[in-house]
Write an enzyme that holds these catalytic residues in place. Structure first.
Site, PDB file in Angstrom:
ATOM      1  N   SER A 120     -29.818  60.097 -53.939  1.00  0.00           N
ATOM      2  CA  SER A 120     -30.847  59.078 -53.745  1.00  0.00           C
ATOM      3  C   SER A 120     -30.302  57.881 -52.997  1.00  0.00           C
ATOM      4  O   SER A 120     -31.045  56.983 -52.665  1.00  0.00           O
ATOM      5  CB  SER A 120     -31.425  58.664 -55.092  1.00  0.00           C
ATOM      6  OG  SER A 120     -30.437  58.588 -56.061  1.00  0.00           O
ATOM      7  N   HIS A 141     -34.038  64.503 -50.107  1.00  0.00           N
ATOM      8  CA  HIS A 141     -34.247  63.661 -51.289  1.00  0.00           C
ATOM      9  C   HIS A 141     -35.639  63.907 -51.876  1.00  0.00           C
ATOM     10  O   HIS A 141     -36.640  63.477 -51.318  1.00  0.00           O
ATOM     11  CB  HIS A 141     -34.058  62.178 -50.878  1.00  0.00           C
ATOM     12  CG  HIS A 141     -34.177  61.230 -52.012  1.00  0.00           C
ATOM     13  ND1 HIS A 141     -34.604  59.935 -51.859  1.00  0.00           N
ATOM     14  CD2 HIS A 141     -33.907  61.384 -53.332  1.00  0.00           C
ATOM     15  CE1 HIS A 141     -34.610  59.339 -53.036  1.00  0.00           C
ATOM     16  NE2 HIS A 141     -34.198  60.194 -53.943  1.00  0.00           N
ATOM     17  N   GLU A 153     -37.683  63.145 -48.674  1.00  0.00           N
ATOM     18  CA  GLU A 153     -37.131  62.226 -47.683  1.00  0.00           C
ATOM     19  C   GLU A 153     -35.947  62.956 -47.030  1.00  0.00           C
ATOM     20  O   GLU A 153     -35.022  63.368 -47.711  1.00  0.00           O
ATOM     21  CB  GLU A 153     -36.646  60.973 -48.436  1.00  0.00           C
ATOM     22  CG  GLU A 153     -36.342  59.786 -47.580  1.00  0.00           C
ATOM     23  CD  GLU A 153     -35.921  58.562 -48.408  1.00  0.00           C
ATOM     24  OE1 GLU A 153     -35.463  58.706 -49.579  1.00  0.00           O
ATOM     25  OE2 GLU A 153     -36.025  57.456 -47.872  1.00  0.00           O
ATOM     26  N   ASN A 191     -35.541  54.198 -51.730  1.00  0.00           N
ATOM     27  CA  ASN A 191     -34.818  53.357 -52.699  1.00  0.00           C
ATOM     28  C   ASN A 191     -34.429  51.991 -52.167  1.00  0.00           C
ATOM     29  O   ASN A 191     -34.147  51.080 -52.938  1.00  0.00           O
ATOM     30  CB  ASN A 191     -33.615  54.108 -53.259  1.00  0.00           C
ATOM     31  CG  ASN A 191     -34.073  55.104 -54.298  1.00  0.00           C
ATOM     32  OD1 ASN A 191     -34.984  54.810 -55.072  1.00  0.00           O
ATOM     33  ND2 ASN A 191     -33.489  56.284 -54.308  1.00  0.00           N
TER      34      ASN A 191
HETATM   35  N1  CAA Z   1     -43.025  68.173 -64.308  1.00  0.00           N
HETATM   36  C1  CAA Z   1     -44.082  68.814 -63.764  1.00  0.00           C
HETATM   37  N2  CAA Z   1     -45.335  68.332 -63.768  1.00  0.00           N
HETATM   38  C2  CAA Z   1     -45.545  67.161 -64.369  1.00  0.00           C
HETATM   39  C3  CAA Z   1     -44.506  66.438 -64.976  1.00  0.00           C
HETATM   40  C4  CAA Z   1     -43.207  66.992 -64.930  1.00  0.00           C
HETATM   41  N3  CAA Z   1     -42.150  66.376 -65.451  1.00  0.00           N
HETATM   42  N4  CAA Z   1     -45.041  65.306 -65.484  1.00  0.00           N
HETATM   43  C5  CAA Z   1     -46.357  65.326 -65.212  1.00  0.00           C
HETATM   44  N5  CAA Z   1     -46.654  66.441 -64.525  1.00  0.00           N
HETATM   45  C6  CAA Z   1     -47.976  66.822 -64.001  1.00  0.00           C
HETATM   46  C7  CAA Z   1     -48.943  67.120 -65.112  1.00  0.00           C
HETATM   47  O1  CAA Z   1     -48.870  68.471 -65.495  1.00  0.00           O
HETATM   48  C8  CAA Z   1     -50.287  66.789 -64.470  1.00  0.00           C
HETATM   49  O2  CAA Z   1     -50.734  67.864 -63.678  1.00  0.00           O
HETATM   50  P1  CAA Z   1     -52.336  68.165 -63.515  1.00  0.00           P
HETATM   51  O3  CAA Z   1     -52.962  66.892 -63.035  1.00  0.00           O
HETATM   52  O4  CAA Z   1     -52.392  69.263 -62.512  1.00  0.00           O
HETATM   53  O5  CAA Z   1     -52.790  68.549 -64.861  1.00  0.00           O
HETATM   54  C9  CAA Z   1     -49.963  65.651 -63.511  1.00  0.00           C
HETATM   55  O6  CAA Z   1     -48.542  65.704 -63.304  1.00  0.00           O
HETATM   56  C10 CAA Z   1     -50.330  64.323 -64.102  1.00  0.00           C
HETATM   57  O7  CAA Z   1     -49.672  64.218 -65.335  1.00  0.00           O
HETATM   58  P2  CAA Z   1     -50.297  63.498 -66.618  1.00  0.00           P
HETATM   59  O8  CAA Z   1     -51.789  63.586 -66.564  1.00  0.00           O
HETATM   60  O9  CAA Z   1     -49.615  64.007 -67.824  1.00  0.00           O
HETATM   61  O10 CAA Z   1     -49.798  62.011 -66.493  1.00  0.00           O
HETATM   62  P3  CAA Z   1     -50.070  60.952 -65.403  1.00  0.00           P
HETATM   63  O11 CAA Z   1     -51.417  61.074 -64.793  1.00  0.00           O
HETATM   64  O12 CAA Z   1     -49.678  59.703 -66.064  1.00  0.00           O
HETATM   65  O13 CAA Z   1     -49.010  61.283 -64.232  1.00  0.00           O
HETATM   66  C11 CAA Z   1     -46.911  61.059 -63.200  1.00  0.00           C
HETATM   67  C12 CAA Z   1     -47.644  61.407 -64.484  1.00  0.00           C
HETATM   68  C13 CAA Z   1     -47.264  62.095 -62.128  1.00  0.00           C
HETATM   69  C14 CAA Z   1     -45.445  61.137 -63.512  1.00  0.00           C
HETATM   70  C15 CAA Z   1     -47.388  59.648 -62.719  1.00  0.00           C
HETATM   71  O14 CAA Z   1     -47.236  58.719 -63.746  1.00  0.00           O
HETATM   72  C16 CAA Z   1     -46.626  59.134 -61.520  1.00  0.00           C
HETATM   73  O15 CAA Z   1     -46.911  59.485 -60.380  1.00  0.00           O
HETATM   74  N6  CAA Z   1     -45.618  58.262 -61.771  1.00  0.00           N
HETATM   75  C17 CAA Z   1     -44.758  57.714 -60.724  1.00  0.00           C
HETATM   76  C18 CAA Z   1     -43.734  58.741 -60.355  1.00  0.00           C
HETATM   77  C19 CAA Z   1     -42.827  58.249 -59.281  1.00  0.00           C
HETATM   78  O16 CAA Z   1     -42.952  57.171 -58.723  1.00  0.00           O
HETATM   79  N7  CAA Z   1     -41.844  59.072 -58.965  1.00  0.00           N
HETATM   80  C20 CAA Z   1     -40.825  58.738 -57.998  1.00  0.00           C
HETATM   81  C21 CAA Z   1     -39.667  58.141 -58.685  1.00  0.00           C
HETATM   82  S1  CAA Z   1     -38.399  57.727 -57.572  1.00  0.00           S
HETATM   83  C22 CAA Z   1     -37.531  59.131 -57.398  1.00  0.00           C
HETATM   84  O17 CAA Z   1     -37.753  60.133 -57.997  1.00  0.00           O
HETATM   85  C23 CAA Z   1     -36.438  59.077 -56.428  1.00  0.00           C
HETATM   86  C24 CAA Z   1     -35.248  58.311 -56.751  1.00  0.00           C
HETATM   87  O18 CAA Z   1     -34.292  58.434 -55.991  1.00  0.00           O
HETATM   88  C25 CAA Z   1     -35.106  57.404 -57.865  1.00  0.00           C
END
Ligand code: CAA
Length: 283
Positions: A120, A141, A153, A191
């Site tokens: 990342s 990424h 990315e 990031n």
């Molecule tokens: N694995 C697989 N699928 C998942 C999951 C996981 N760990 N967590 C949630 N899901 C799926 C669910 O099954 C659900 O699918 P459907 O809509 O098809 O049923 C969908 O995601 C939505 O989940 P929920 O309804 O349970 O919960 P939510 O609506 O609150 O969404 C979330 C959860 C998708 C995580 C949402 O909160 C979100 O987009 N959060 C931000 C995530 C983000 O910003 N990620 C990037 C982080 S930075 C990074 O990763 C890079 C780095 O270098 C740090």
């Protein structure tokens, strides 16, 4: 472009297991390796559960889930990945760990195969220089949760060839992702922008601007983010957030990237976020 049909994934943690799930669901023969057999089993069990959840939610069929499971092989040694066309490393975000893995991969993975890192923030140019095939090394990424997030990315190191970059872009596309190119600078694009926001949220908490819940509610309701920055930090892992801030601070040399002392303290206390059961919230 290099044809990729066999993909190796190194690391069965939060990112590696997601990458392996998506690769196996996208028709790639997938080999998942972790040096800890416990982590490997936990990762495989998680993938199985996610595949079954997808079937019960009607996202894909039982046959597709079975096919994905058959395409996924668990490997307890890196040699199991030697015949892969592309190996994606998703190990701990530490230079020493990643450098060692790339040195070993260069020795073990077949000649001509591509090597990618899910780092990342660590320089792809520096990771590639650990190998004798820097033109075949690129950054891929992925975002967490990998099966849900659309972005990969792509990072082109100094020596990455156009052929390698096009090949990893086409693999990302075959996985149903959108490939966005970023230059090899600390933090790349995501990031460079996301982590200072999270770090600033921790400073806001540290300086008593608002409570954990209020900071998150303000950002969720006021800026339409699906998670507040502190909840997102817990979700990513506070140790990972601190490591990335360290790379930005050291690599860009500007005090505006100084990691918040509260973030450091939480990591020292073992509060790594969701994965350890406690961060800004309890799980
Ligand atoms: N694995 C697989 N699928 C998942 C999951 C996981 N760990 N967590 C949630 N899901 C799926 C669910 O099954 C659900 O699918 P459907 O809509 O098809 O049923 C969908 O995601 C939505 O989940 P929920 O309804 O349970 O919960 P939510 O609506 O609150 O969404 C979330 C959860 C998708 C995580 C949402 O909160 C979100 O987009 N959060 C931000 C995530 C983000 O910003 N990620 C990037 C982080 S930075 C990074 O990763 C890079 C780095 O270098 C740090």
């Amino acid at each position: 472009m290099r044809v990729v049909s066999k993909i190796g994934v190194i690391g069965a943690g939060q990112m590696g297991r997601g990458i392996a799930q998506v690769a196996s669901q996208s028709g790639f023969e997938t080999h998942l390796f972790d040096s800890s057999s416990e982590s490997l089993e936990r990762g495989a069990a998680f993938i199985k559960k996610q595949l079954a959840r997808g079937v019960s939610k009607g996202k894909w069929t039982e046959e597709a889930s079975q096919k994905a499971q058959e395409s996924l092989q668990l490997e307890t040694s890196l040699e199991g990945l030697s015949d892969c066309d592309l190996v994606i490393e998703a190990a701990t975000e530490r230079k020493d760990v990643k450098f060692k893995i790339f040195q070993e991969c260069d020795r073990i993975i077949k000649e001509g195969a591509l090597l990618a890192s899910n780092t990342s923030s660590i320089s792809i140019t520096e990771i590639a220089s650990q190998t004798k095939r820097p033109s075949k090394v690129a950054g891929m990424h992925f975002m967490n949760p990998v099966p849900v997030m659309k972005l990969v990315e792509g990072i082109k190191g100094l020596e990455t060839s156009n052929e390698t970059f096009d090949s990893v872009a086409s693999v990302a596309k075959a996985m149903g992702k959108i490939f966005v190119k970023a230059n090899d600078v600390p933090g790349f694009a995501v990031n460079r922008i996301l982590m200072p926001m999270i770090n600033e949220a921790v400073y806001a908490l540290y300086e008593g601007v608002a409570s954990v819940e209020d900071i998150d509610s303000a950002m969720k309701l006021g800026t339409n983010q699906p998670m507040g920055p502190l909840e997102l930090a817990d979700f990513i892992g506070l140790d990972t957030c601190l490591a990335i801030m360290g790379v930005l601070h050291e690599g860009l040399g500007d005090t505006k990237y100084r990691p918040c002392p509260l973030l450091k303290k939480y990591v020292l206390a073992g509060r790594f976020g969701k994965k350890s059961g406690r961060g800004f919230y309890e799980y």
